[in-house]
Design an enzyme around this catalytic site. Structure first.
Site, short mmCIF file in Angstrom:
data_model
loop_
_atom_site.label_atom_id
_atom_site.label_comp_id
_atom_site.label_asym_id
_atom_site.label_seq_id
_atom_site.Cartn_x
_atom_site.Cartn_y
_atom_site.Cartn_z
N LYS A 232 0.82 -1.22 -0.01
CA LYS A 232 -0.20 0.00 -0.05
C LYS A 232 0.84 1.32 0.02
O LYS A 232 0.80 2.16 -0.96
CB LYS A 232 -0.84 0.01 1.17
CG LYS A 232 -1.61 1.29 1.23
CD LYS A 232 -2.60 1.76 0.14
CE LYS A 232 -3.10 3.02 0.36
NZ LYS A 232 -4.13 3.22 -0.83
N CYS A 290 -2.97 11.06 0.88
CA CYS A 290 -2.47 9.79 0.63
C CYS A 290 -0.90 9.83 0.11
O CYS A 290 -0.01 9.73 0.58
CB CYS A 290 -3.07 9.04 -0.38
SG CYS A 290 -4.75 8.84 -0.01
N1 SAJ Z 1 -1.39 14.17 -9.68
C1 SAJ Z 1 -0.62 14.84 -10.73
N2 SAJ Z 1 -0.36 14.11 -11.89
C2 SAJ Z 1 -0.96 12.82 -12.17
C3 SAJ Z 1 -1.77 12.37 -11.04
C4 SAJ Z 1 -1.99 13.14 -10.21
O1 SAJ Z 1 0.11 16.10 -10.62
O2 SAJ Z 1 -0.57 12.50 -13.33
C5 SAJ Z 1 -1.77 15.16 -8.65
C6 SAJ Z 1 -3.21 15.36 -8.48
O3 SAJ Z 1 -3.56 16.56 -8.87
C7 SAJ Z 1 -3.56 15.26 -7.02
C8 SAJ Z 1 -2.46 14.18 -6.53
O4 SAJ Z 1 -1.58 14.21 -7.63
O5 SAJ Z 1 -3.15 16.45 -6.48
C9 SAJ Z 1 -3.00 13.03 -6.06
O6 SAJ Z 1 -3.84 12.41 -7.12
P1 SAJ Z 1 -4.22 11.07 -7.30
O7 SAJ Z 1 -4.72 10.95 -8.48
O8 SAJ Z 1 -3.29 10.21 -6.92
O9 SAJ Z 1 -5.30 10.82 -5.93
P2 SAJ Z 1 -5.43 10.05 -4.69
O10 SAJ Z 1 -4.33 10.63 -3.90
O11 SAJ Z 1 -6.91 10.56 -4.29
O12 SAJ Z 1 -5.57 8.73 -4.99
C10 SAJ Z 1 -4.28 7.76 -4.66
C11 SAJ Z 1 -4.48 6.69 -5.77
N3 SAJ Z 1 -3.32 5.75 -5.55
C12 SAJ Z 1 -2.92 5.23 -6.49
O13 SAJ Z 1 -3.23 5.29 -7.67
C13 SAJ Z 1 -1.62 4.28 -6.53
C14 SAJ Z 1 -5.63 5.68 -5.20
O14 SAJ Z 1 -5.66 4.75 -5.96
C15 SAJ Z 1 -5.67 5.64 -3.65
O15 SAJ Z 1 -6.75 4.90 -3.20
C16 SAJ Z 1 -5.67 6.74 -2.83
O16 SAJ Z 1 -4.38 7.61 -3.35
C17 SAJ Z 1 -5.38 6.47 -1.30
O17 SAJ Z 1 -6.30 6.56 -0.59
O18 SAJ Z 1 -4.23 6.09 -1.05
#
Ligand code: SAJ
Length: 477
Positions: A232, A290
């Protein structure tokens, strides 16, 4: 596995009554899905009757979701399971004693990432409450994201100390980390594979029995508790690292006068046998609950095993470096903003910026650790007046969020896009310019939302993350 636990579990029979501790983004959808499963008779959602979150108890028992934002299917499901008397929210933790299984879904923030000190206050209190009412043959599962080693270490210790029972002999103990994202909580639980890791095989098997009924597409992946904790924390750390890699590339492209999106498309085009390419999207920062902390859980986990770590002498962890790069992006947005203002002869002090997007992720109201916050702090420190727009976020401590986009842009020297909400893709350069009343307003795009040429053609001074091909464009007068 001791025979004792095995026989206790088989004597107790299939799991029928479940408790979920922590009625938040993870606990509420989990409880609702458990309650909707015909295999289970009753689910109790445990919530402290505190001044800050006690209101959730009555809302949930009316079948209403206290979660902000649009969560498809959740409200209907809550009404259904409350109506069927299969779900009840309570602050009476003594009812834990009547259950077969308890899942903990409690936030695990970091008090001080630098020294890798997590704030496990809420989690410890939750585990303590379970320990107080633990009975032989029960299953305890941690869904919260935790430092590797926590399930078999701290959690086990508290449960055994409070209950005088032995994990792996008298009760089952496992980690089954949540993998949900706001806006698709129910779907993620049903469709994502579920990592299940027990402190022993019986615990792993018992935890698998708990989650199998709520999953439609996803499958159960079994491993040890520590491997589940590493899985995780590492999957979020890897995502953060992938984002940092493309953010660094974006900074390099700006310096070399290249469009990172051309490069990204180019890199992404190399496909075929054995070639997996997960190049993500650069942007104005990484927020949320996260990715901003799970790296530190992983780092803390290995720190405990430091003696056995073979790693290049004096080299930093690439994971922590990735955090630094992603935490730098709001500051980079600030640098682009100041440079853009300077291009029109404006000093930061006294300038006005319309900040578009407070949520940490697009088309959501989730404002946990928003990258906009450090950006705002830098603007205010520089004496810049800021008005903030977000179509979804209702409120945020010490920040005024305005719903009228035109009001936010009116009279501004510049517009900064921090979140890729779909509303901003419709931003019209002619209308926006007339609202600013400026001859050459600036626009700083942190999420590649606008088409640079459309704005440059109307006299805007454009800056975009990764847009080295446009950031020094000729200003149209
Ligand atoms: N972000 C970027 N570029 C990207 C993707 C995201 O700059 O290509 C930024 C987003 O704008 C945001 C942050 O990163 O500010 C996080 O975005 P995210 O899409 O990772 O969203 P979370 O944090 O809600 O989701 C993550 C996910 N983890 C993975 O895909 C490995 C989700 O599956 C998890 O369930 C979640 O963390 C968690 O609860 O751990």
């Amino acid at each position: 596995m001791t025979d004792k636990l095995g026989s206790l579990l088989s004597k107790r029979g299939p799991i029928k009554k479940i408790g979920v501790i922590g009625m938040g983004y993870v606990g509420i959808p989990a409880a609702a899905l458990f309650a909707d499963a015909p295999e289970f008779d009753l689910v109790l959602g445990f919530q402290r009757a505190s001044s800050s979150s006690g209101y959730k108890i009555d809302m949930l028992n009316r079948g209403e979701s206290p979660l902000k934002g649009n969560e498809p299917g959740l409200e209907e499901l809550l009404r259904k399971v409350v109506g069927a008397k299969k779900f009840l929210c309570t602050s009476d933790f003594s009812r834990i004693s009547e259950l077969d299984a308890v899942a903990l879904a409690i936030q695990t923030p970091f008090a001080n990432p630098k020294d890798l000190v997590p704030d496990f206050t809420a989690l410890n209190e939750g585990i303590g409450n379970v320990g107080n009412y633990l009975k032989p043959g029960m299953l305890v599962v941690l869904e919260s994201t935790i430092t590797p080693g926590t399930t078999g270490g701290m959690a086990r210790g508290i449960l055994e100390e409070r209950s005088d029972l032995i994990a792996g002999e008298d009760f089952a103990l496992a980690h089954a980390p949540e993998r949900v994202m706001v806006g698709r909580l129910l779907r993620n639980i049903r469709e994502h594979d579920r990592i299940v890791g027990g402190i022993d095989d019986a615990s792993t098997q018992r935890a698998a029995e708990l989650y199998a009924p709520v999953m439609t597409k996803g499958k159960i992946i079994k491993m040890t508790a520590t491997a589940a904790e590493v899985t995780k924390t590492a999957e979020n750390t890897f995502r953060d690292l992938q984002i940092a890699a493309v953010n660094q590339l974006a900074l390099y492209c700006e310096a070399m006068g290249v469009n990172v999106y051309d490069v990204r498309a180019g890199i992404d085009s190399l496909k075929g046998d054995g070639i997996t390419r997960a190049i993500l999207w650069p942007g104005a920062g990484v927020g949320g609950h996260c990715l901003t902390k799970d790296t530190y859980h992983l780092e803390r986990g290995v720190k405990i095993h430091e003696a056995d770590l073979d790693y290049p002498e004096g080299a930093d962890s690439i994971y922590v470096l990735a955090r630094k790069v992603n935490d730098f992006m709001p500051r980079h947005m600030f640098h682009l903003t100041v440079k853009a203002l300077e291009r029109v002869g404006r000093k930061p002090s006294g300038s006005k910026i319309a900040l578009l997007g407070w949520a940490f992720i697009n088309d959501s109201d989730d404002a946990r650790n928003p990258p906009s916050e450090p950006y705002l702090d830098l603007l205010l420190e520089a004496g810049i007046e800021v008005r903030i727009h977000d179509p979804h976020v209702l409120s945020y401590p010490d920040v005024e969020i305005i719903k009228d986009l035109e009001e936010v842009i009116r009279g501004a020297d510049g517009i900064a896009i921090m979140t890729a909400h779909k509303e901003y893709f419709a931003l019209d350069p002619v209308r926006a310019k007339s609202l600013t009343g400026r001859k050459n307003p600036v626009i700083v795009d942190g999420r590649n939302v606008v088409e640079p040429d459309r704005f440059i053609a109307k006299g805007f001074v454009y800056k975009g993350i990764g847009r080295g091909d446009k950031n020094e464009h000729v200003i149209r007068t």
